[in-house]
Design a protein around this motif. Sequence first.
Motif, mmCIF file in Angstrom:
data_model
loop_
_atom_site.group_PDB
_atom_site.id
_atom_site.type_symbol
_atom_site.label_atom_id
_atom_site.label_comp_id
_atom_site.label_asym_id
_atom_site.label_seq_id
_atom_site.Cartn_x
_atom_site.Cartn_y
_atom_site.Cartn_z
ATOM 1 N N ASP A 67 31.125 56.476 -49.772
ATOM 2 C CA ASP A 67 31.166 57.722 -49.007
ATOM 3 C C ASP A 67 32.191 57.543 -47.888
ATOM 4 O OD1 ASP A 67 30.793 59.922 -47.386
ATOM 5 O OD2 ASP A 67 28.618 59.757 -47.299
ATOM 6 N N THR A 68 33.359 58.136 -48.065
ATOM 7 C CA THR A 68 34.454 57.891 -47.126
ATOM 8 C C THR A 68 34.196 58.472 -45.739
ATOM 9 O OG1 THR A 68 35.590 59.810 -48.111
ATOM 10 C CG2 THR A 68 36.243 57.631 -48.866
ATOM 11 N N LYS A 69 33.315 59.452 -45.656
ATOM 12 C CA LYS A 69 32.970 59.988 -44.327
ATOM 13 C C LYS A 69 32.265 58.915 -43.495
ATOM 14 C CE LYS A 69 34.008 64.508 -44.709
ATOM 15 N NZ LYS A 69 34.136 65.650 -43.865
ATOM 16 N N LYS A 70 31.657 57.948 -44.163
ATOM 17 C CA LYS A 70 30.913 56.902 -43.458
ATOM 18 C C LYS A 70 31.689 55.591 -43.322
ATOM 19 C CE LYS A 70 26.362 58.623 -44.913
ATOM 20 N NZ LYS A 70 25.136 58.305 -45.690
ATOM 21 N N CYS A 71 32.577 55.296 -44.291
ATOM 22 C CA CYS A 71 33.165 53.953 -44.323
ATOM 23 C C CYS A 71 34.662 53.902 -44.069
ATOM 24 C CB CYS A 71 32.871 53.283 -45.663
ATOM 25 S SG CYS A 71 33.828 53.955 -47.045
ATOM 26 N N TYR A 72 35.344 55.034 -44.097
ATOM 27 C CA TYR A 72 36.806 55.004 -44.059
ATOM 28 C C TYR A 72 37.328 54.738 -42.653
ATOM 29 C CZ TYR A 72 41.650 56.498 -44.723
ATOM 30 O OH TYR A 72 43.018 56.549 -44.762
ATOM 31 N N SER A 73 38.215 53.751 -42.524
ATOM 32 C CA SER A 73 38.799 53.428 -41.216
ATOM 33 C C SER A 73 40.319 53.408 -41.252
ATOM 34 C CB SER A 73 38.287 52.063 -40.739
ATOM 35 O OG SER A 73 38.759 51.026 -41.594
ATOM 36 N N GLY A 74 40.900 53.923 -42.342
ATOM 37 C CA GLY A 74 42.355 53.967 -42.456
ATOM 38 C C GLY A 74 42.843 53.237 -43.691
ATOM 39 N N ARG A 75 44.081 53.521 -44.079
ATOM 40 C CA ARG A 75 44.663 52.958 -45.289
ATOM 41 C C ARG A 75 45.197 51.538 -45.081
ATOM 42 N NH1 ARG A 75 47.989 55.621 -49.656
ATOM 43 N NH2 ARG A 75 49.099 53.943 -50.684
ATOM 44 N N SER A 76 46.000 51.368 -44.044
ATOM 45 C CA SER A 76 46.705 50.102 -43.869
ATOM 46 C C SER A 76 45.790 48.898 -43.655
ATOM 47 C CB SER A 76 47.718 50.208 -42.730
ATOM 48 O OG SER A 76 47.113 50.710 -41.555
ATOM 49 N N PRO A 77 44.597 49.047 -43.044
ATOM 50 C CA PRO A 77 43.727 47.868 -42.929
ATOM 51 C C PRO A 77 43.306 47.315 -44.286
ATOM 52 C CG PRO A 77 42.898 49.686 -41.573
ATOM 53 C CD PRO A 77 44.018 50.213 -42.387
ATOM 54 N N LEU A 78 43.181 48.184 -45.272
ATOM 55 C CA LEU A 78 42.842 47.742 -46.619
ATOM 56 C C LEU A 78 43.986 46.927 -47.205
ATOM 57 C CD1 LEU A 78 41.280 51.115 -47.799
ATOM 58 C CD2 LEU A 78 40.020 49.024 -47.233
ATOM 59 N N GLU A 79 45.226 47.357 -46.907
ATOM 60 C CA GLU A 79 46.387 46.612 -47.380
ATOM 61 C C GLU A 79 46.503 45.273 -46.652
ATOM 62 O OE1 GLU A 79 49.147 49.817 -46.662
ATOM 63 O OE2 GLU A 79 49.113 50.390 -48.773
ATOM 64 N N ALA A 80 46.111 45.262 -45.379
ATOM 65 C CA ALA A 80 46.099 44.002 -44.630
ATOM 66 C C ALA A 80 45.165 43.001 -45.286
ATOM 67 C CB ALA A 80 45.676 44.259 -43.184
ATOM 68 N N ALA A 81 44.005 43.476 -45.722
ATOM 69 C CA ALA A 81 43.045 42.598 -46.400
ATOM 70 C C ALA A 81 43.651 42.026 -47.668
ATOM 71 C CB ALA A 81 41.765 43.368 -46.716
ATOM 72 N N SER A 82 44.418 42.845 -48.381
ATOM 73 C CA SER A 82 45.007 42.406 -49.639
ATOM 74 C C SER A 82 45.997 41.266 -49.438
ATOM 75 C CB SER A 82 45.715 43.577 -50.323
ATOM 76 O OG SER A 82 46.459 43.120 -51.431
ATOM 77 N N ILE A 83 46.835 41.365 -48.401
ATOM 78 C CA ILE A 83 47.862 40.342 -48.219
ATOM 79 C C ILE A 83 47.403 39.214 -47.298
ATOM 80 C CG2 ILE A 83 49.727 41.919 -48.767
ATOM 81 C CD1 ILE A 83 50.360 42.233 -45.863
ATOM 82 N N GLY A 84 46.106 39.240 -46.949
ATOM 83 C CA GLY A 84 45.523 38.122 -46.240
ATOM 84 C C GLY A 84 45.820 38.070 -44.757
ATOM 85 N N VAL A 85 46.031 39.232 -44.147
ATOM 86 C CA VAL A 85 46.269 39.280 -42.708
ATOM 87 C C VAL A 85 44.930 39.473 -41.993
ATOM 88 C CG1 VAL A 85 47.415 40.517 -40.829
ATOM 89 C CG2 VAL A 85 48.584 40.226 -43.025
ATOM 90 N N PRO A 86 44.470 38.488 -41.240
ATOM 91 C CA PRO A 86 43.198 38.648 -40.529
ATOM 92 C C PRO A 86 43.347 39.632 -39.379
ATOM 93 C CG PRO A 86 44.238 36.573 -39.908
ATOM 94 C CD PRO A 86 45.088 37.176 -40.990
ATOM 95 N N LEU A 87 42.372 40.498 -39.201
ATOM 96 C CA LEU A 87 42.438 41.521 -38.164
ATOM 97 C C LEU A 87 41.392 41.272 -37.086
ATOM 98 C CD1 LEU A 87 42.858 44.764 -40.333
ATOM 99 C CD2 LEU A 87 44.647 43.406 -39.215
ATOM 100 N N LYS A 88 41.805 41.481 -35.847
ATOM 101 C CA LYS A 88 40.876 41.457 -34.724
ATOM 102 C C LYS A 88 40.308 42.861 -34.524
ATOM 103 C CE LYS A 88 44.094 39.707 -32.013
ATOM 104 N NZ LYS A 88 45.109 39.275 -32.979
ATOM 105 N N ASP A 89 39.213 42.943 -33.806
ATOM 106 C CA ASP A 89 38.547 44.232 -33.629
ATOM 107 C C ASP A 89 39.428 45.260 -32.917
ATOM 108 O OD1 ASP A 89 36.321 43.304 -34.902
ATOM 109 O OD2 ASP A 89 35.229 42.803 -33.068
ATOM 110 N N ASN A 90 40.382 44.803 -32.085
ATOM 111 C CA ASN A 90 41.229 45.745 -31.356
ATOM 112 C C ASN A 90 42.606 45.914 -31.991
ATOM 113 O OD1 ASN A 90 42.163 43.192 -30.649
ATOM 114 N ND2 ASN A 90 42.765 43.823 -28.576
ATOM 115 N N ASP A 91 42.787 45.392 -33.206
ATOM 116 C CA ASP A 91 44.052 45.590 -33.922
ATOM 117 C C ASP A 91 44.098 46.982 -34.546
ATOM 118 O OD1 ASP A 91 45.149 43.115 -33.408
ATOM 119 O OD2 ASP A 91 44.473 42.208 -35.291
ATOM 120 N N VAL A 92 45.268 47.598 -34.498
ATOM 121 C CA VAL A 92 45.534 48.819 -35.258
ATOM 122 C C VAL A 92 46.651 48.498 -36.245
ATOM 123 C CG1 VAL A 92 46.375 51.197 -35.174
ATOM 124 C CG2 VAL A 92 44.766 50.385 -33.452
#
Length: 404
Positions: A67-92
């Motif tokens: 349910d994207t209304k509940k879980c969606y936080s943007g497109r690029s963070p998903l791509e970051a996960a794919s290429i192995g870029v760790p994200l901090k809570d305050n990263d955009v």
Amino acid sequence: MKYVVILGDGMADYPVDAFDGKTILEVADKPTIDYMAQHGEMGMVKTVQDGMKPGSDVANLSVMGYDTKKCYSGRSPLEAASIGVPLKDNDVTFRCNLVTLSDEENYEDKTMLDYSAGEITTEEAAELIKAVAKELDTDMIKFYPGISYRHLTVWEGGSTNVELTPPHDISDKKITDHLPKGDGADTLLEMMKKSEKILREHPVNKKRVAEGKNPATSIWVWGEGTKPQLDNFEEKFGLKGSVISAVDLIKGIAKCAGMNSIDVEGATGNCDTNWEGKAQAALDAILNGSDFVYVHMEAPDEMGHQGAPEKKKFAVETIDKKVVKFLKDELEKRGIDYRMMILPDHPTPIKLKTHVSDPVPYIIYDSTNETDKNANLTYTEENGKKTGIYIEEGYTLMNRFLEK
């Protein structure tokens, strides 16, 4: 029972002038897909919830049962996960395309000639992004290479209160009304302008021009988002899942959902992709213990963005011939019971060259329970409507497919 999803990205369409007012699905030769439509369930599903943009991120998450209304936080963070870029809570994060702009002197006066820089190779693009990173990386903003024209920018402490435009939405249009607006817009635009100067004289681009290919003349920043939080797929549905895609976005969804993301050599996300390799990888995943396999093919979407009807037709026909038929034959030869769901995530109409939110036709075929209720219907947008089945909340289709 094994479960296979065949996702033909952007496969649905509007009537195409080049095909006498018929859609791609109406003219494509796809006997195996049509057989499954005739002997399974066919209907329409709304994969993009009201108020959300019809991106492949939102639509594929929906098809996967989220349910994207509940879980969606943007497109690029998903791509970051794919290429192995760790994200901090305050990263955009931002998607960073390599694009081809026209050559007017003022950046604001330019036109978006090619959102993919001539489908630039991953190897060429890595050199260009490395050059951009060398000049534009700061303590807070970093650039990371991805696949082909699709790359990543991470801004620590950045803002999502910004208005950005996907470059594939403005093909052949002036960019002046589509430049960044909102918090941090000046910084993003400055980076885009500086990238042009960095890329203009780069040897990779000079070689591409000499070969008659579109050069990558600028970065284009869009698709802002923050660290994603997806429920684990296996915990959610009780199935061990694998995903096969050439696209960082889909690989990132897989990784965030705890699914196995399978890389296939020669998979490009385009018409020259390794179709046979992706089909074989799906079969191997099933034989090696996966209960659920999601095979994503980007080529129809790319051809829609390019306004290339014959190539989009070819993509659909090849999905039928080299992926759907192969898996049907191989699973049945081994006596493996399976359900297969076939659908696009959204339409990418040839005449618009971008995504729309319209519902799409789906098929659910059960090898153990063939029916004849659609005996006279092929798999098309109009025939999907004729069945009278309509799934309003797209994320519920997965439960229907899995019989949960």
